[in-house]
Design an enzyme around this catalytic site. Structure first.
Site, mmCIF file in Angstrom:
data_model
loop_
_atom_site.group_PDB
_atom_site.id
_atom_site.type_symbol
_atom_site.label_atom_id
_atom_site.label_comp_id
_atom_site.label_asym_id
_atom_site.label_seq_id
_atom_site.Cartn_x
_atom_site.Cartn_y
_atom_site.Cartn_z
ATOM 1 N N ALA A 130 -2.598 -5.967 -2.949
ATOM 2 C CA ALA A 130 -1.611 -6.450 -1.938
ATOM 3 C C ALA A 130 -2.039 -7.724 -1.415
ATOM 4 O O ALA A 130 -1.345 -8.760 -0.833
ATOM 5 C CB ALA A 130 -1.250 -5.284 -0.839
ATOM 6 N N PHE A 148 1.023 -0.974 -0.114
ATOM 7 C CA PHE A 148 0.099 -0.027 -0.092
ATOM 8 C C PHE A 148 0.962 1.388 -0.081
ATOM 9 O O PHE A 148 0.985 2.097 0.802
ATOM 10 C CB PHE A 148 -1.010 0.004 1.265
ATOM 11 C CG PHE A 148 -1.533 -1.375 1.562
ATOM 12 C CD1 PHE A 148 -2.972 -1.533 0.920
ATOM 13 C CD2 PHE A 148 -1.341 -2.026 2.270
ATOM 14 C CE1 PHE A 148 -3.564 -2.765 1.001
ATOM 15 C CE2 PHE A 148 -1.869 -3.292 2.366
ATOM 16 C CZ PHE A 148 -3.159 -3.973 1.707
ATOM 17 N N ASP A 163 1.346 -1.157 -4.984
ATOM 18 C CA ASP A 163 0.090 -0.479 -4.659
ATOM 19 C C ASP A 163 -0.912 -0.770 -5.913
ATOM 20 O O ASP A 163 -0.385 -1.243 -6.884
ATOM 21 C CB ASP A 163 0.080 1.170 -4.964
ATOM 22 C CG ASP A 163 -1.025 2.016 -3.979
ATOM 23 O OD1 ASP A 163 -0.902 2.336 -2.979
ATOM 24 O OD2 ASP A 163 -1.941 2.122 -4.728
ATOM 25 N N CYS A 216 -5.366 3.802 9.864
ATOM 26 C CA CYS A 216 -5.656 5.233 9.848
ATOM 27 C C CYS A 216 -7.081 5.203 10.178
ATOM 28 O O CYS A 216 -7.707 6.223 9.551
ATOM 29 C CB CYS A 216 -5.225 5.846 8.750
ATOM 30 S SG CYS A 216 -5.850 5.187 7.256
HETATM 31 N N1 SAH Z 1 1.834 4.357 2.778
HETATM 32 C C1 SAH Z 1 1.188 5.593 2.004
HETATM 33 C C2 SAH Z 1 -0.157 5.788 2.007
HETATM 34 C C3 SAH Z 1 -1.085 4.448 1.706
HETATM 35 S S1 SAH Z 1 -2.734 5.052 1.566
HETATM 36 C C4 SAH Z 1 1.937 6.770 2.286
HETATM 37 O O1 SAH Z 1 2.467 7.119 3.167
HETATM 38 O O2 SAH Z 1 1.933 7.675 1.323
HETATM 39 C C5 SAH Z 1 -3.231 3.471 1.109
HETATM 40 C C6 SAH Z 1 -2.893 3.111 -0.505
HETATM 41 O O3 SAH Z 1 -3.358 1.783 -0.497
HETATM 42 C C7 SAH Z 1 -3.471 3.746 -1.616
HETATM 43 O O4 SAH Z 1 -2.428 4.418 -2.025
HETATM 44 C C8 SAH Z 1 -4.355 2.670 -2.495
HETATM 45 O O5 SAH Z 1 -4.028 3.023 -3.725
HETATM 46 C C9 SAH Z 1 -3.726 1.721 -2.068
HETATM 47 N N2 SAH Z 1 -4.646 0.272 -1.975
HETATM 48 C C10 SAH Z 1 -5.836 0.388 -1.568
HETATM 49 N N3 SAH Z 1 -6.344 -1.027 -1.840
HETATM 50 C C11 SAH Z 1 -5.162 -1.658 -2.142
HETATM 51 C C12 SAH Z 1 -4.902 -3.049 -2.512
HETATM 52 N N4 SAH Z 1 -5.913 -3.991 -2.205
HETATM 53 N N5 SAH Z 1 -3.625 -3.424 -2.882
HETATM 54 C C13 SAH Z 1 -2.681 -2.748 -2.881
HETATM 55 N N6 SAH Z 1 -2.796 -1.248 -2.485
HETATM 56 C C14 SAH Z 1 -3.961 -1.026 -2.220
#
Ligand code: SAH
Length: 394
Positions: free
Chosen positions: A270, A221, A243, A335
């Site tokens: 993920a 993520f 991501d 979060c």
């Molecule tokens: N760690 C990042 C923030 C993560 S926000 C930072 O510090 O900037 C959550 C992220 O999860 C988003 O970018 C979204 O696109 C991604 N996301 C949502 N569902 C997901 C999945 N099933 N697999 C991978 N990424 C995912």
């Protein structure tokens, strides 16, 4: 000024600043949506000034214990106080949340700074109606090159507001580079998730990266790559960043070039990746990573979604633990205000039971100081994080 008589035992009598519709005894003086109302108890004692929106579940949000109107002076003063707080706690930052809603006495107003560009969200009706005074105060106090009003959050519907975005001052620049404690990020305030970067996590990148030296890192993520980049800069053996969003992965790759580090950034779900990789290890393959970072989106926008969210959180933790060797590290974040610290720890502990491993707490993380927590408003505390080490004796 119209007002509300609050029912006994309402949360406001315990220090909270919100009034729910069910807590209102009487509405007097015909207040209009978006106006300031006086809050009073049953004996006519004054409790404070609040912004009013009968369309919202939270009909009133107290912003002062005195009689206070929303005028240009008020906005200038509160915004200046918000800026001064950040100057004390986080001096000289280019990327910063300057105003954070209730925590700065401005319920529903969010202002993010991306160098000279300010991105504003007005998420309550009252803030929405006072946009001109807010923008004027920001221009006077900070002389930004651009003020972008970016109201594209789903929560707007709860206040009866439409999603829309417009430039309120200056003009929107093309994407540019901003620094956050030695890390460079390409920022494009007109696009990207939320208002762009996850500013609340900026300190945590460095905290996690301190444990990353020489390690093989998997950042799940990753969004624009904050954790992965900080780890790579700290001198890791290899970093994989994942991501589901193609745009996010592209931006993580561009950020890697800007910082002159190598990232293996991949578009993937993920959940699927963790499942596949953990099964390989369970079938006897060597672990590929020594530090796994989990920072999923909030699966719990509301209390009802909590059960499903808990299953999701447990699943990714279980998989990650199965993939890590003894001495390996797991940095995990949540979060959502609905997930308390205790509940989050419980989910992690249950995953550890199923993964037959023992976790040793290395460090606890939280939201950056530009997202201050109010003791009387537990909703302001929403970002929890822990780094664990896989203890010996697996
Ligand atoms: N760690 C990042 C923030 C993560 S926000 C930072 O510090 O900037 C959550 C992220 O999860 C988003 O970018 C979204 O696109 C991604 N996301 C949502 N569902 C997901 C999945 N099933 N697999 C991978 N990424 C995912």
């Amino acid at each position: 000024m119209g007002g509300l008589i609050i029912a006994p035992k309402a949360r406001i009598f315990h220090g909270h600043d919100w009034v729910y519709g069910t807590e209102v005894r009487t509405v007097y003086g015909d207040p209009q949506p978006g106006e300031v109302v006086a809050l009073k108890d049953q004996r006519n004692r004054f409790l404070g000034s609040a912004i009013y929106n009968p369309q919202s579940q939270i009909v009133a949000r107290r912003f002062s214990r005195r009689k206070q109107v929303l005028d240009a002076d008020f906005f200038r003063r509160r915004i200046r106080q918000a800026i001064e707080f950040r100057e004390r706690r986080l001096p000289g930052e280019e990327l910063l949340r300057l105003v954070w809603s209730e925590s700065d006495g401005l319920p529903g107003l969010i202002v993010d700074r991306y160098r000279d560009v300010l991105v504003v969200q007005t998420l309550t009706l009252a803030m929405h109606l006072h946009e001109p005074e807010i923008v004027a105060a920001l221009c006077e106090l900070l002389q930004p090159t651009c003020v972008l009003v970016r109201n594209d959050a789903a929560v707007l519907a709860a206040e009866g507001l439409e999603q829309e975005t417009h430039v309120a001052h200056g003009s929107l620049p093309p994407p540019f580079v901003a620094n956050a404690r030695g890390l460079k990020f390409e920022v494009d305030p007109g696009r990207g998730q939320k208002t762009g970067l996850y500013l609340d996590q900026l300190d945590n990148y460095a905290q996690v990266a301190r444990h990353a030296m020489g390690k093989r890192v998997l950042d799940c993520f990753c969004n624009q790559g904050g954790f992965a980049l900080a780890c790579a800069q700290a001198g890791t053996a290899a970093v994989t960043a994942v991501d589901i969003s193609e745009a996010a992965v592209e931006s993580a790759q561009r950020n890697a070039q800007l910082n002159e580090v190598r990232l293996n950034a991949v578009v993937a779900n993920a959940f699927d990746l963790l499942k596949a990789e953990s099964e390989k290890v369970r079938n006897g393959a060597e672990p590929k990573w020594d530090l796994i970072i989990l920072d999923p989106p909030s699966f719990t926008r509301n209390r009802k979604a909590l059960a499903g969210a808990l299953r999701g959180y447990k699943e990714i933790h279980l998989r990650a633990m199965q993939m890590l060797p003894v001495g390996g590290l797991l940095s995990t974040f949540c979060c959502s205000h609905h997930m308390s610290r205790e509940l989050f720890l419980q989910v992690i502990a249950e995953a550890a039971v199923d993964a037959h491993c023992t976790l040793r707490l290395v460090e606890e993380h939280g939201q950056r100081a530009d997202h201050p927590v109010l003791l009387n408003l537990p909703e302001t505390s929403y970002l929890r994080g822990f780094t664990f080490e896989m203890a010996p004796g697996r």
